[in-house]
Design an enzyme around this catalytic site. Structure first.
Site, PDB file in Angstrom:
ATOM      1  N   ARG A  46      12.150  47.730  73.034  1.00 15.69           N
ATOM      2  CA  ARG A  46      11.458  48.467  74.108  1.00 15.69           C
ATOM      3  C   ARG A  46      10.348  49.330  73.535  1.00 15.69           C
ATOM      4  NH1 ARG A  46      15.885  49.148  78.424  1.00 15.69           N
ATOM      5  NH2 ARG A  46      14.901  51.080  79.042  1.00 15.69           N
ATOM      6  N   HIS A 166      31.715  38.420  64.801  1.00 19.58           N
ATOM      7  CA  HIS A 166      31.352  37.627  63.618  1.00 19.58           C
ATOM      8  C   HIS A 166      32.524  37.392  62.678  1.00 19.58           C
ATOM      9  CE1 HIS A 166      30.862  41.576  61.633  1.00 19.58           C
ATOM     10  NE2 HIS A 166      30.845  40.962  60.475  1.00 19.58           N
ATOM     11  N   HIS A 228      37.358  42.932  66.053  1.00 16.95           N
ATOM     12  CA  HIS A 228      37.519  42.108  64.853  1.00 16.95           C
ATOM     13  C   HIS A 228      38.984  41.876  64.475  1.00 16.95           C
ATOM     14  CE1 HIS A 228      33.287  42.355  64.366  1.00 16.95           C
ATOM     15  NE2 HIS A 228      33.220  43.536  63.784  1.00 16.95           N
TER      16      HIS A 228
HETATM   17  C1  BG6 Z   1      30.616  45.511  62.203  1.00 15.58           C
HETATM   18  C2  BG6 Z   1      30.967  46.962  62.362  1.00 15.58           C
HETATM   19  O1  BG6 Z   1      30.872  44.823  63.403  1.00 15.58           O
HETATM   20  O2  BG6 Z   1      31.399  44.960  61.147  1.00 15.58           O
HETATM   21  C3  BG6 Z   1      30.696  47.704  61.063  1.00 15.58           C
HETATM   22  O3  BG6 Z   1      30.172  47.537  63.409  1.00 15.58           O
HETATM   23  C4  BG6 Z   1      31.425  47.041  59.902  1.00 15.58           C
HETATM   24  O4  BG6 Z   1      31.088  49.065  61.197  1.00 15.58           O
HETATM   25  C5  BG6 Z   1      31.144  45.547  59.874  1.00 15.58           C
HETATM   26  O5  BG6 Z   1      30.961  47.644  58.701  1.00 15.58           O
HETATM   27  C6  BG6 Z   1      32.035  44.855  58.870  1.00 15.58           C
HETATM   28  O6  BG6 Z   1      31.697  43.510  58.764  1.00 15.58           O
HETATM   29  P1  BG6 Z   1      30.941  42.975  57.463  1.00 15.58           P
HETATM   30  O7  BG6 Z   1      30.675  41.547  57.766  1.00 15.58           O
HETATM   31  O8  BG6 Z   1      29.675  43.802  57.333  1.00 15.58           O
HETATM   32  O9  BG6 Z   1      31.878  43.214  56.334  1.00 15.58           O
END
Ligand code: BG6
Length: 453
Positions: A46, A166, A228
Site C-alpha cells: 500500500r 509452511h 505449525h
Molecule cells: C513463522 C513464525 O511462521 O515460523 C516465526 O512466524 C518462526 O516466528 C518461523 O520463527 C519458524 O519457521 P522457520 O522455517 O523460519 O524455522
C-alpha cells in the site's frame, strides 16, 4: 508486465513485509531453480516503493536462498512492484486483469487485513483459475476464522483456497508419514502400546528480530502452536490415509485434530513465559514497539490428549519459544519401558525415537549393553543421515499452489479446529489463571516446564 509467456502469475500482497523477504521469495527462488515453471511476480504494497527497493529485496532473497543475487530475477519471467490497495475493488480488478496465466493471489498479511480484500474479491469476482493464498495465522480467533471462512467460501471453492502453513512443506514433517507408515518396524509400534509420551518442541535462538508489530498481541501460542505444531501433531498422530490424495489426506488431519484437546485444566496443562535480558539480548518488554504493560508470551507449552484408540492416555506436549539457548526442533516419541530381565541392568533413561524437524534426521535411542560390561545397559543412539531438501518449505508450498493441488494447504475446518483446541488455554491466560513466567534469554526456558529434562 513485459513478457507474454508466463503460465503463472503470483501476486504477492504485502510484498514489502519481512515474511516475503525472509521466507517466501527465497522459497520461490528454490522452486524456480529446480523446476521449469514459468512464473511472473507482481509484488504489491500500500506504500510507495522507494527507488530500487524491490530489486534490492529480490537480490537479498536470492542470496538468502544460497544463490547469486541476480538469480531470482533471472528465473522469473517478469517481476514488477506496485503500490496498490487491494481492498479497493477497482484497484484489485486492474491488478487481476494484468496477470497472465493462472493467478495466485497471495495475501502475506495479518488476518485483520484479509476481510477487506475478501470483500473486494467478492465484488470483483474471482477469475476462473484464481488460487487464493492466505498466510497464517488464519483469523485472530476461532470466531474470526469462521467469519473469514464464510467469506472466502463465497468467493472460491475450497480446493482453490490455500491456507498456508509452511511446516507442511518441510521434508522432515512430511517425512513423518513415510517413517510411520512405510516401515514394518515402526508402523505397529506407533501407538500407546509402545509410546508413552510425545513431545513436539520448536525452540528458537532468535529473539524478536524487529517483528514487534506482528508479534505483540500474537505471541508464541498463536504464532507457533496454534498452527505449525498442531499440524505437526496431526501428521504424527493421524490414522493412515488410503493415499496422498488431498481429500483423503486432509480428512485424516481433520479426524485426528477433532479428537485432540487440552489435557486437563489450563493451569496444569499449559505454560506461558517470556524472556528477560541476558547474553546481550534485551528483555522482551524493552524491545522496540513492545507494550511493557502487556502480557505477550515468547514461550508457550501445551499438554494435549488425542482421544483416539491409538493414543489413549499418551500426552502430547507442544512447546515453542524464542531467545532460547539452543535451537531444538525435535519430535520425540518416548518409548514405554520393556519388562527387562532381573540382573541384566536397568534402563538408564527412556528409549526414544526422535525426528529433527529441521534436518529430518531420525534418531533411535535404545538401552543396549554398556561398552565392556554385558550386565549393564547404556543409552545408545543410531542416527540417519538425511540429505538436505532441494526446496525450501515455502518452495514446496508454492509448488502445490501453482499446480492447484491443495494437499499441503490447511483446510477450512482444520484451521477452525486448531483455534478450538488452543482457545481454552488462551481464555485462561487472558483471565490470568496461568502465571506468566520469566526465563533469561539464552537459557533453556522456565524451570517449570511440561517437557522432560
Ligand atoms: C513463522 C513464525 O511462521 O515460523 C516465526 O512466524 C518462526 O516466528 C518461523 O520463527 C519458524 O519457521 P522457520 O522455517 O523460519 O524455522
Amino acid at each position: 508486465m513485459t513478457s507474454a509467456t508466463a503460465t503463472h502469475t503470483v501476486i504477492l500482497v504485502g510484498a514489502s513485509g519481512d515474511l516475503a523477504e525472509r521466507l517466501l521469495l527465497p522459497g520461490l527462488a528454490t522452486l524456480l531453480e529446480h523446476s521449469d515453471r514459468e512464473v511472473s511476480l507482481i509484488g504489491t504494497s500500500r506504500h510507495e516503493w522507494e527507488d530500487g527497493a524491490w530489486e534490492a529485496m529480490l537480490e537479498r532473497s536470492s542470496e538468502s536462498a544460497g544463490f547469486a543475487k541476480d538469480r531470482l530475477s533471472q528465473l522469473l519471467v517478469a517481476s514488477d512492484a506496485r503500490t496498490v490497495d487491494p481492498s479497493d475493488p477497482d484497484q484489485l480488478r486492474s491488478l487481476l486483469e494484468d496477470a497472465e496465466g493462472s493467478v495466485a493471489l497471495y495475501l502475506a498479511l495479518p488476518p485483520a487485513a484479509m476481510q477487506g480484500i475478501g470483500k473486494a474479491l467478492l465484488e470483483v469476482g474471482a477469475p476462473d483459475d484464481l488460487r487464493l493464498v492466505l498466510e497464517k495465522p488464519f483469523g485472530e480467533s476461532g470466531d474470526d476464522a469462521r467469519d473469514l471462512n464464510a467469506l472466502v467460501s463465497r468467493v472460491l471453492p475450497e480446493e482453490r483456497i490455500f491456507r498456508v502453513d509452511h511446516f507442511l512443506g518441510m521434508n522432515a514433517v512430511l517425512g513423518l508419514l513415510g517413517m510411520r507408515f512405510a516401515n514394518r518396524l515402526i508402523e505397529p509400534a506407533w501407538s500407546a502400546d509402545t509410546i508413552e509420551r510425545v513431545e513436539i518442541v520448536f525452540d528458537e535462538e532468535i529473539a524478536l528480530e524487529g517483528r514487534s508489530s506482528f508479534y505483540e498481541g500474537t505471541g508464541a501460542l498463536v504464532d507457533m502452536l496454534q498452527s505449525h505444531l498442531l499440524n505437526v501433531l496431526a501428521l504424527a498422530a493421524m490414522e493412515r490415509p488410503e493415499s496422498m490424495d488431498a481429500g483423503l489426506f486432509r480428512d485424516a488431519m481433520a479426524g485426528v485434530l477433532a479428537a485432540t484437546r487440552l489435557d486437563g485444566d489450563p493451569a496444569d496443562a499449559s505454560r506461558r513465559a517470556r524472556y528477560t535480558a541476558s547474553h546481550g539480548t534485551p528483555s522482551y518488554v524493552d524491545e522496540d514497539g513492545v507494550d511493557a504493560s502487556g502480557d505477550t508470551e515468547t514461550l508457550a507449552e501445551l499438554r494435549l490428549a488425542v482421544d483416539t484408540p491409538r493414543w489413549k492416555g499418551v500426552p502430547f506436549i507442544l512447546r515453542s519459544g524464542k531467545a532460547l539457548g539452543t535451537n531444538r526442533r525435535l519430535l520425540t516419541a518416548v518409548l514405554a519401558r520393556a519388562e527387562g530381565i532381573e540382573g541384566l541392568g536397568s534402563r538408564p533413561q527412556s528409549d526414544r525415537i526422535s525426528v529433527d524437524l529441521e534436518t529430518g534426521q531420525v534418531s533411535l535411542t535404545l538401552s543396549l549393553n554398556a561398552d565392556a560390561d554385558p550386565f549393564s545397559l547404556a543409552p545408545t543412539t543410531a542416527e540417519t543421515h538425511t540429505p538436505a531438501p532441494t526446496l525450501l518449505p515455502y518452495g514446496q508450498v508454492l509448488a502445490a499452489v501453482l499446480d492447484g493441488v491443495p494437499l499441503l494447504a490447511v483446510r477450512g475446518d482444520v484451521a477452525e479446529r486448531c483455534w478450538d483446541i488452543v482457545e481454552p488455554a488462551l481464555t485462561a491466560w487472558r483471565a490470568n489463571l496461568v502465571p506468566l513466567q520469566e526465563y533469561a534469554a539464552g537459557s533453556d526456558g522456565p524451570e517449570d516446564s511440561l517437557t522432560f529434562p
